[in-house]
Design an enzyme around this catalytic site. Structure first.
Site, PDB file in Angstrom:
ATOM      1  N   GLY A  10      26.036  28.127  41.095  1.00 12.68           N
ATOM      2  CA  GLY A  10      26.712  29.383  41.387  1.00 12.68           C
ATOM      3  C   GLY A  10      28.216  29.202  41.288  1.00 12.68           C
ATOM      4  O   GLY A  10      28.705  28.407  40.486  1.00 12.68           O
ATOM      5  N   GLU A  11      28.945  29.947  42.099  1.00 13.13           N
ATOM      6  CA  GLU A  11      30.412  29.929  42.149  1.00 13.13           C
ATOM      7  C   GLU A  11      31.059  30.537  40.901  1.00 13.13           C
ATOM      8  O   GLU A  11      32.258  30.757  40.870  1.00 13.13           O
ATOM      9  CB  GLU A  11      30.973  28.511  42.342  1.00 13.13           C
ATOM     10  CG  GLU A  11      30.530  27.813  43.593  1.00 13.13           C
ATOM     11  CD  GLU A  11      31.109  26.404  43.730  1.00 13.13           C
ATOM     12  OE1 GLU A  11      31.948  26.002  42.882  1.00 13.13           O
ATOM     13  OE2 GLU A  11      30.729  25.696  44.680  1.00 13.13           O
ATOM     14  N   GLY A  12      30.277  30.758  39.835  1.00 13.60           N
ATOM     15  CA  GLY A  12      30.835  31.175  38.557  1.00 13.60           C
ATOM     16  C   GLY A  12      30.926  30.039  37.560  1.00 13.60           C
ATOM     17  O   GLY A  12      31.479  30.203  36.468  1.00 13.60           O
TER      18      GLY A  12
END
Length: 353
Positions: A317-319
């Site tokens: 995640g997080e981008g």
């Protein structure tokens, strides 16, 4: 008229004229037609998104929405809720994976506190838009009110608009929130109609017992709340998360401004589904960055009819996956813009049969 309604009303179709011109130019470049595969199609898609035959993507940014989830109290995550604010501080110090990968591709990281269950110290790089100290425990009650769900989406729209007004021309979605895969699985199951077990994975690395508990929690919540799969606001309010709503807003805001938005992993995928229920045309502006190993991600892409650019067995995640895919978007556009045509290079074209 609400900001959400205004934004949805501004989302139009792709620019077919720009896309056709880009395809024509691709066919004139010094290479066999189609030899750059999906890079060619990506550049044509971005031309249609931006309305420019030769789009240039020079200022990328990833918007990382952070929020907490009341359902974390049900033991559905391997990490405690206090990790959310700790990781936000790590983002602000530049020490997380998203910071490293964003620096690598030259992307700005915009960190937004939309619902962290702690008071964060002021920081010049923190966008403070806290709507609540996390959501309610949706295994017992709706995650949030419908009004709060709309506010979350509108925060995302505003963040997208602010970034675009500053010159950002390529956006990506990112997030942080302990237990947010639980909310994402609930959203995906509600909208796609897939069985909960089919779209629920191990998230941060939970064991078999915790996975079974996670599935049971989501199943009970869907029975309890009966979210309407055709109403993204209803789904978000009943079983979603503030950062999921914020990311749905980022997607809608980007689409309304004709800016390509790269969708990250499973949580971002849930946000994309919500955005698509509210504005089906927004899907045209989404670029699937990567395929997460989180089980429900494939169901998201199947529903949206999107094909991810990367498949690297990632699930952070997080981008992180989205910013890596940003470099492919930029590369595709550079090929379209900077390569010489056969005529410009004085190279003979393919002989006609």
């Amino acid at each position: 008229m609400s900001l959400l309604t205004q934004t949805i009303n501004h989302i139009g179709p792709l620019d077919d004229q720009a896309a056709t011109a880009a395809r024509r130019r691709q066919d004139m470049l010094t290479k066999p037609a189609g030899s750059l595969g999906r890079l060619e199609e990506l550049s044509i898609r971005i031309a249609g998104i931006t309305g420019r035959e030769r789009p240039r993507l020079t200022k990328p940014a990833v918007i990382v929405m952070a929020a907490d989830h009341g359902v974390a109290r049900q033991g559905v995550s391997a990490f405690p809720a206090e990790v959310t604010p700790q990781m936000v501080l790590n983002f602000l110090r530049g020490g997380a994976a998203i910071n490293v990968l964003a620096r690598h591709v030259g992307a700005q990281v915009i960190v937004v506190d939309i619902g962290v269950a702690a008071d964060l110290p002021s920081h010049p790089e923190l966008v403070s838009r806290k709507l609540a100290y996390g959501t309610a425990d949706f295994s017992q009650e709706p995650a949030m009110s419908r009004d709060l769900a709309q506010q979350a989406i509108e925060v995302g729209i505003t963040c997208a608009n602010e970034a675009i007004d500053s010159g950002v021309d390529l956006l990506a979605t990112g997030e942080m929130g302990i237990a947010n895969t639980t909310a994402a699985s609930a959203v995906v199951a509600a909208i796609t109609g897939r069985p909960v077990a089919e779209v629920t994975g191990r998230g941060t690395g939970i064991d078999d017992a915790s996975l079974a508990r996670k599935i049971a929690v989501i199943e009970r919540a869907l029975v309890l709340h009966q979210p309407n799969p055709r109403d993204g606001l209803d789904v978000l309010a009943k079983v979603g998360g503030l950062e999921i709503g914020g990311l749905a807003g980022v997607i809608l805001g980007a689409a309304a401004r004709r800016v390509p938005v790269v969708i990250d992993g499973f949580i971002s995928g849930a946000a994309a589904l919500i955005a698509a229920t509210l504005a089906p045309a927004a899907v045209n502006y989404m670029i699937a960055g990567h395929r997460s190993v989180e089980r429900g991600h494939a169901a998201v892409f199947d529903r949206l009819d999107l094909k991810p650019l990367l498949d690297l067995d990632m699930r952070l995640g997080e981008g992180t996956g989205a910013v890596l895919a940003m470099s492919l978007c930029q590369a595709a556009c550079k090929v379209l813009d900077e390569m010489a045509t056969f005529a410009e290079a004085g190279v003979s074209e393919k002989k006609e049969a």
